[in-house]
Design an enzyme around this catalytic site. Structure first.
Site, PDB file in Angstrom:
ATOM      1  N   ILE A  23      51.249  28.839  18.390  1.00 24.90           N
ATOM      2  CA  ILE A  23      52.417  29.408  19.065  1.00 24.90           C
ATOM      3  C   ILE A  23      53.592  28.438  18.977  1.00 24.90           C
ATOM      4  CG2 ILE A  23      53.324  30.151  21.320  1.00 24.90           C
ATOM      5  CD1 ILE A  23      50.559  31.387  21.809  1.00 24.90           C
ATOM      6  N   LYS A 114      52.967  46.065  39.014  1.00 20.36           N
ATOM      7  CA  LYS A 114      51.905  46.383  39.980  1.00 20.36           C
ATOM      8  C   LYS A 114      52.551  46.811  41.304  1.00 20.36           C
ATOM      9  CE  LYS A 114      47.872  43.837  38.477  1.00 20.36           C
ATOM     10  NZ  LYS A 114      46.760  42.951  38.887  1.00 20.36           N
ATOM     11  N   GLU A 145      43.153  35.020  26.753  1.00 17.87           N
ATOM     12  CA  GLU A 145      44.104  35.839  27.539  1.00 17.87           C
ATOM     13  C   GLU A 145      45.485  35.208  27.455  1.00 17.87           C
ATOM     14  OE1 GLU A 145      44.155  37.738  31.928  1.00 17.87           O
ATOM     15  OE2 GLU A 145      44.759  35.638  31.869  1.00 17.87           O
TER      16      GLU A 145
HETATM   17  P1  0O2 Z   1      43.811  32.890  37.370  1.00 14.00           P
HETATM   18  O1  0O2 Z   1      43.347  31.694  38.058  1.00 14.00           O
HETATM   19  O2  0O2 Z   1      45.313  33.010  37.332  1.00 14.00           O
HETATM   20  O3  0O2 Z   1      43.196  33.083  36.012  1.00 14.00           O
HETATM   21  P2  0O2 Z   1      40.428  40.406  36.489  1.00 14.00           P
HETATM   22  O4  0O2 Z   1      40.989  39.455  35.439  1.00 14.00           O
HETATM   23  O5  0O2 Z   1      39.181  41.089  36.033  1.00 14.00           O
HETATM   24  O6  0O2 Z   1      40.321  39.751  37.834  1.00 14.00           O
HETATM   25  P3  0O2 Z   1      42.213  42.488  35.840  1.00 14.00           P
HETATM   26  O7  0O2 Z   1      42.793  43.591  36.663  1.00 14.00           O
HETATM   27  O8  0O2 Z   1      41.468  42.851  34.634  1.00 14.00           O
HETATM   28  O9  0O2 Z   1      41.417  41.550  36.789  1.00 14.00           O
HETATM   29  O10 0O2 Z   1      43.299  41.499  35.373  1.00 14.00           O
HETATM   30  P4  0O2 Z   1      44.850  41.520  35.436  1.00 14.00           P
HETATM   31  O11 0O2 Z   1      45.389  42.501  36.397  1.00 14.00           O
HETATM   32  O12 0O2 Z   1      45.273  41.656  34.010  1.00 14.00           O
HETATM   33  O13 0O2 Z   1      45.194  40.096  36.048  1.00 14.00           O
HETATM   34  C1  0O2 Z   1      44.535  38.921  35.748  1.00 14.00           C
HETATM   35  C2  0O2 Z   1      45.416  37.700  36.029  1.00 14.00           C
HETATM   36  O14 0O2 Z   1      46.800  38.068  36.167  1.00 14.00           O
HETATM   37  C3  0O2 Z   1      45.074  36.980  37.311  1.00 14.00           C
HETATM   38  O15 0O2 Z   1      44.082  36.049  37.008  1.00 14.00           O
HETATM   39  C4  0O2 Z   1      46.404  36.322  37.679  1.00 14.00           C
HETATM   40  O16 0O2 Z   1      46.623  35.155  36.895  1.00 14.00           O
HETATM   41  C5  0O2 Z   1      47.409  37.346  37.243  1.00 14.00           C
HETATM   42  N1  0O2 Z   1      47.723  38.332  38.311  1.00 14.00           N
HETATM   43  C6  0O2 Z   1      47.391  39.643  38.322  1.00 14.00           C
HETATM   44  N2  0O2 Z   1      47.868  40.256  39.415  1.00 14.00           N
HETATM   45  C7  0O2 Z   1      48.531  39.322  40.123  1.00 14.00           C
HETATM   46  C8  0O2 Z   1      49.263  39.342  41.375  1.00 14.00           C
HETATM   47  O17 0O2 Z   1      49.385  40.364  42.047  1.00 14.00           O
HETATM   48  N3  0O2 Z   1      49.807  38.159  41.773  1.00 14.00           N
HETATM   49  C9  0O2 Z   1      49.710  37.003  41.065  1.00 14.00           C
HETATM   50  N4  0O2 Z   1      50.292  35.898  41.542  1.00 14.00           N
HETATM   51  N5  0O2 Z   1      49.005  36.948  39.890  1.00 14.00           N
HETATM   52  C10 0O2 Z   1      48.444  38.077  39.428  1.00 14.00           C
HETATM   53  P5  0O2 Z   1      43.000  35.550  38.085  1.00 14.00           P
HETATM   54  O18 0O2 Z   1      41.659  35.640  37.494  1.00 14.00           O
HETATM   55  O19 0O2 Z   1      43.239  36.214  39.396  1.00 14.00           O
HETATM   56  O20 0O2 Z   1      43.307  34.056  38.315  1.00 14.00           O
END
Ligand code: 0O2
Length: 205
Positions: A23, A114, A145
């Site tokens: 990147i 969201k 990711e």
């Molecule tokens: P970290 O420590 O940041 O990696 P999942 O990944 O299975 O839990 P989903 O719905 O498949 O859930 O994933 P999504 O919605 O693509 O979101 C995954 C990551 O996006 C999260 O990782 C956060 O980093 C970020 N994220 C998503 N929604 C929010 C939100 O409402 N607020 C904030 N601040 N960050 C968000 P992790 O695993 O939670 O944590």
């Protein structure tokens, strides 16, 4: 075997570094051509083994390398923070042109925020790496990711994440509504900043 990643921990670190380098390379090439830095900063991490174990428990998955590397797709994470919305989509076009990567999931939380106001563009890539994966494929298949955001979206997400730790506070509904209002105001500023840049660069009449 020690942590949840077992023997794969150094492999994940290598893939992360390799991907970050790629990147940085296209960004440098783009900068040489146009003088525009298409991201403001980039961070990358291998999710800590404690966080990955906790996530597997939360999702009722066994705490094994198989869950961490095959079921979960965010053991390797990169966050690209851009100055302007348009730069996010420029980065996405570059990433999609990488020949040995397959996009397995994409979520545009910028066009479709969201309900709480969170905005970001998420991509899950399947990348090939010359180290056999758990299924015996060599080159192995691993997941990365990528989150792409503007500075404003990143600031909001960081603050909202901090505030989430405070449980059992009164006025939950008001706090949720205020956070959403801030997110929407910051998103509106992002659009204005993009328009100002377009006016300066002559891409907007
Ligand atoms: P970290 O420590 O940041 O990696 P999942 O990944 O299975 O839990 P989903 O719905 O498949 O859930 O994933 P999504 O919605 O693509 O979101 C995954 C990551 O996006 C999260 O990782 C956060 O980093 C970020 N994220 C998503 N929604 C929010 C939100 O409402 N607020 C904030 N601040 N960050 C968000 P992790 O695993 O939670 O944590």
């Amino acid at each position: 075997m020690n942590g949840i990643y077992g023997e794969y921990k150094p492999v994940l670190e290598e893939i992360k570094n390799d991907f970050q380098r790629r990147i940085e390379e296209y960004t440098e090439q783009e900068y040489q051509k146009s003088g525009i830095k298409i991201y403001e900063h980039l961070i990358s991490r291998v999710k800590s083994e404690e966080s990955m174990s906790e996530k597997c428990r939360r999702k009722n998955l066994p705490e094994t390398p198989d869950s961490a590397l095959m079921e979960m797709h965010d053991s390797i994470g990169l966050r690209i923070v851009c100055s302007f919305i348009e730069d996010i989509y420029t980065n996405i076009r570059y990433i999609k042109s990488f020949p040995d990567c397959r996009i397995v999931d994409e979520k545009d939380y910028i066009r479709h925020a969201k309900p709480n106001g969170y905005r970001s563009y998420h991509m899950i890539l399947e990348v090939q790496y010359p180290y056999a994966d758990l299924c015996g494929n060599n080159p192995g298949k691993y997941y990365v990711e990528i989150q792409l955001r503007t500075i404003a979206m990143d600031s909001w997400a960081a603050l909202e994440h901090k505030l989430k730790y405070k449980k059992n506070v009164a006025n939950q509904e008001l706090i949720i509504a205020e956070l959403k209002r801030c997110a929407d105001e910051m998103a509106s500023c992002d659009v204005s900043m993009q328009t100002i840049r377009d006016l300066i660069t002559g891409t907007e009449e």
